[in-house]
Design a protein around this motif. Structure first.
Motif, mmCIF file in Angstrom:
data_model
loop_
_atom_site.group_PDB
_atom_site.id
_atom_site.type_symbol
_atom_site.label_atom_id
_atom_site.label_comp_id
_atom_site.label_asym_id
_atom_site.label_seq_id
_atom_site.Cartn_x
_atom_site.Cartn_y
_atom_site.Cartn_z
ATOM 1 N N GLN A 184 64.825 -119.778 -43.098
ATOM 2 C CA GLN A 184 65.593 -118.494 -43.274
ATOM 3 C C GLN A 184 65.469 -117.491 -42.445
ATOM 4 O O GLN A 184 64.472 -117.243 -41.885
ATOM 5 N N VAL A 185 66.689 -117.203 -41.836
ATOM 6 C CA VAL A 185 66.803 -116.181 -40.596
ATOM 7 C C VAL A 185 66.647 -114.625 -41.322
ATOM 8 O O VAL A 185 67.214 -114.357 -42.177
ATOM 9 N N GLN A 186 65.674 -113.909 -40.401
ATOM 10 C CA GLN A 186 65.612 -112.564 -40.988
ATOM 11 C C GLN A 186 65.173 -111.878 -39.938
ATOM 12 O O GLN A 186 64.606 -112.164 -39.108
ATOM 13 N N LEU A 187 65.238 -110.560 -40.320
ATOM 14 C CA LEU A 187 64.569 -109.382 -39.250
ATOM 15 C C LEU A 187 63.666 -108.628 -39.947
ATOM 16 O O LEU A 187 64.185 -108.119 -41.219
ATOM 17 N N VAL A 188 62.373 -108.242 -39.700
ATOM 18 C CA VAL A 188 61.402 -107.534 -40.214
ATOM 19 C C VAL A 188 61.259 -106.413 -39.426
ATOM 20 O O VAL A 188 60.740 -106.461 -38.203
ATOM 21 N N GLU A 189 61.399 -104.917 -39.692
ATOM 22 C CA GLU A 189 61.298 -103.729 -39.040
ATOM 23 C C GLU A 189 59.873 -103.175 -39.382
ATOM 24 O O GLU A 189 59.454 -103.485 -40.693
ATOM 25 N N SER A 190 59.133 -102.718 -38.351
ATOM 26 C CA SER A 190 58.030 -101.683 -38.681
ATOM 27 C C SER A 190 58.086 -100.600 -37.597
ATOM 28 O O SER A 190 58.750 -100.599 -36.622
ATOM 29 N N GLY A 191 57.188 -99.717 -37.869
ATOM 30 C CA GLY A 191 56.826 -98.747 -36.999
ATOM 31 C C GLY A 191 57.300 -97.264 -37.282
ATOM 32 O O GLY A 191 57.122 -96.310 -36.451
ATOM 33 N N GLY A 192 58.089 -97.025 -38.191
ATOM 34 C CA GLY A 192 58.541 -95.764 -38.866
ATOM 35 C C GLY A 192 57.524 -94.916 -39.119
ATOM 36 O O GLY A 192 56.334 -95.429 -39.251
ATOM 37 N N LEU A 210 57.210 -92.472 -31.205
ATOM 38 C CA LEU A 210 56.931 -93.650 -32.112
ATOM 39 C C LEU A 210 57.577 -94.640 -31.578
ATOM 40 O O LEU A 210 58.541 -94.693 -30.528
ATOM 41 N N ARG A 211 57.069 -95.930 -31.855
ATOM 42 C CA ARG A 211 57.627 -97.167 -31.572
ATOM 43 C C ARG A 211 58.132 -98.241 -32.701
ATOM 44 O O ARG A 211 57.201 -98.279 -33.367
ATOM 45 N N LEU A 212 59.317 -98.536 -32.610
ATOM 46 C CA LEU A 212 59.854 -99.467 -33.604
ATOM 47 C C LEU A 212 59.862 -100.663 -33.177
ATOM 48 O O LEU A 212 60.074 -101.180 -32.201
ATOM 49 N N SER A 213 59.377 -101.803 -34.065
ATOM 50 C CA SER A 213 59.600 -103.061 -33.906
ATOM 51 C C SER A 213 60.657 -103.893 -34.671
ATOM 52 O O SER A 213 60.651 -103.638 -35.946
ATOM 53 N N CYS A 214 61.301 -104.913 -34.532
ATOM 54 C CA CYS A 214 62.123 -105.811 -35.077
ATOM 55 C C CYS A 214 61.649 -107.180 -34.754
ATOM 56 O O CYS A 214 62.061 -107.741 -33.557
ATOM 57 N N ALA A 215 61.057 -107.978 -35.576
ATOM 58 C CA ALA A 215 60.821 -109.148 -35.401
ATOM 59 C C ALA A 215 61.851 -110.265 -35.961
ATOM 60 O O ALA A 215 62.417 -110.070 -37.090
ATOM 61 N N ALA A 216 62.363 -111.022 -35.126
ATOM 62 C CA ALA A 216 63.639 -111.978 -35.560
ATOM 63 C C ALA A 216 62.984 -113.407 -35.988
ATOM 64 O O ALA A 216 62.548 -113.766 -35.082
ATOM 65 N N SER A 217 63.372 -113.994 -36.982
ATOM 66 C CA SER A 217 62.921 -115.335 -37.221
ATOM 67 C C SER A 217 64.256 -116.061 -36.998
ATOM 68 O O SER A 217 65.378 -115.649 -37.138
ATOM 69 N N HIS A 223 80.198 -102.329 -32.221
ATOM 70 C CA HIS A 223 80.435 -101.688 -33.410
ATOM 71 C C HIS A 223 79.540 -102.580 -34.483
ATOM 72 O O HIS A 223 79.200 -103.683 -34.109
ATOM 73 N N ARG A 224 79.135 -101.811 -35.399
ATOM 74 C CA ARG A 224 78.015 -102.349 -36.405
ATOM 75 C C ARG A 224 78.678 -103.672 -37.240
ATOM 76 O O ARG A 224 77.923 -104.212 -37.455
ATOM 77 N N ASP A 225 80.239 -103.748 -37.285
ATOM 78 C CA ASP A 225 80.620 -104.884 -37.900
ATOM 79 C C ASP A 225 80.492 -106.023 -37.048
ATOM 80 O O ASP A 225 80.625 -107.385 -37.810
ATOM 81 N N ALA A 226 80.127 -106.047 -35.890
ATOM 82 C CA ALA A 226 79.780 -107.227 -35.106
ATOM 83 C C ALA A 226 78.307 -107.686 -35.364
ATOM 84 O O ALA A 226 78.435 -109.106 -34.813
ATOM 85 N N TYR A 227 77.718 -107.209 -35.977
ATOM 86 C CA TYR A 227 76.215 -107.655 -36.200
ATOM 87 C C TYR A 227 76.263 -108.573 -37.419
ATOM 88 O O TYR A 227 76.735 -108.252 -38.533
ATOM 89 N N ASP A 228 75.535 -109.645 -37.138
ATOM 90 C CA ASP A 228 75.362 -110.464 -38.266
ATOM 91 C C ASP A 228 74.354 -110.519 -39.333
ATOM 92 O O ASP A 228 74.180 -110.954 -40.252
ATOM 93 N N LEU A 229 73.225 -109.882 -38.796
ATOM 94 C CA LEU A 229 71.980 -109.712 -39.636
ATOM 95 C C LEU A 229 71.083 -108.418 -39.396
ATOM 96 O O LEU A 229 71.363 -107.963 -38.139
ATOM 97 N N TRP A 230 70.880 -107.818 -40.463
ATOM 98 C CA TRP A 230 70.392 -106.471 -40.561
ATOM 99 C C TRP A 230 68.908 -106.581 -40.958
ATOM 100 O O TRP A 230 68.559 -107.326 -41.957
ATOM 101 N N GLY A 231 67.979 -105.674 -40.596
ATOM 102 C CA GLY A 231 66.628 -105.243 -41.058
ATOM 103 C C GLY A 231 66.709 -104.492 -42.108
ATOM 104 O O GLY A 231 67.625 -103.926 -42.669
ATOM 105 N N GLN A 232 65.575 -104.252 -42.884
ATOM 106 C CA GLN A 232 65.759 -103.503 -44.059
ATOM 107 C C GLN A 232 65.440 -102.044 -43.753
ATOM 108 O O GLN A 232 65.697 -101.314 -44.896
ATOM 109 N N GLY A 233 65.232 -101.694 -42.602
ATOM 110 C CA GLY A 233 65.532 -100.042 -42.387
ATOM 111 C C GLY A 233 64.054 -99.576 -42.498
ATOM 112 O O GLY A 233 63.106 -99.960 -43.193
ATOM 113 N N THR A 234 64.075 -98.559 -41.471
ATOM 114 C CA THR A 234 62.596 -97.837 -41.430
ATOM 115 C C THR A 234 62.843 -96.296 -41.312
ATOM 116 O O THR A 234 63.709 -96.005 -40.372
#
Length: 121
Positions: free
Chosen positions: A1-9, A18-25, A104-115
């Motif tokens: 399953q493809v997903q994005l996991v954010e961290s660092g907020g 601060l440094r934010l990270s986004c790990a993509a599987s 544009h944000r509509d071009a993006y296929d997958l989003w993280g959960q937000g931080t």
């Protein structure tokens, strides 16, 4: 399953970092982007990076303060935020697109959960 996991907020004082990270599987993306959304505001683009690791775009409000980068081995991209200002307070989202459009944000296929990033004055 493809997903994005954010961290660092978190909470930081003005002038801090601060440094934010986004790990993509899953499969390799074309562009990775960071967006932010403040209360009552629309989600706005902050920075974009190519799959190759070359930064593609910075919003004027963050130029010279934020740096987007990528670790290909980890399939992770980052947003280093320096000299933070109270105006940077927002929920930050990472996103990826597998196509050729990235502005544009509509071009993006997958989003993280937000931080949440909160900068105190």
């Amino acid at each position: 399953q493809v997903q994005l996991v954010e961290s660092g907020g978190g909470l930081v004082q003005a002038g801090g970092s601060l440094r934010l990270s986004c790990a993509a599987s899953g499969r390799t993306f074309s562009y990775g982007g960071w967006f932010r959304q403040a209360p009552g505001q629309e989600r706005e683009i902050v920075a974009v990076i190519r799959w190759s690791g070359v930064p593609r775009y910075y919003a004027d409000a963050v130029k010279g303060r934020f740096t987007i980068s990528r670790d290909n081995a980890k399939n992770t991209f980052y947003l280093q935020m320096n000299s933070l200002e109270p105006e940077d307070t927002a929920a930050y989202y990472c996103a990826v697109t597998y196509g050729n459009s990235w502005l544009h944000r509509d071009a993006y296929d997958l989003w993280g959960q937000g931080t949440q990033v909160t900068v105190s004055s």
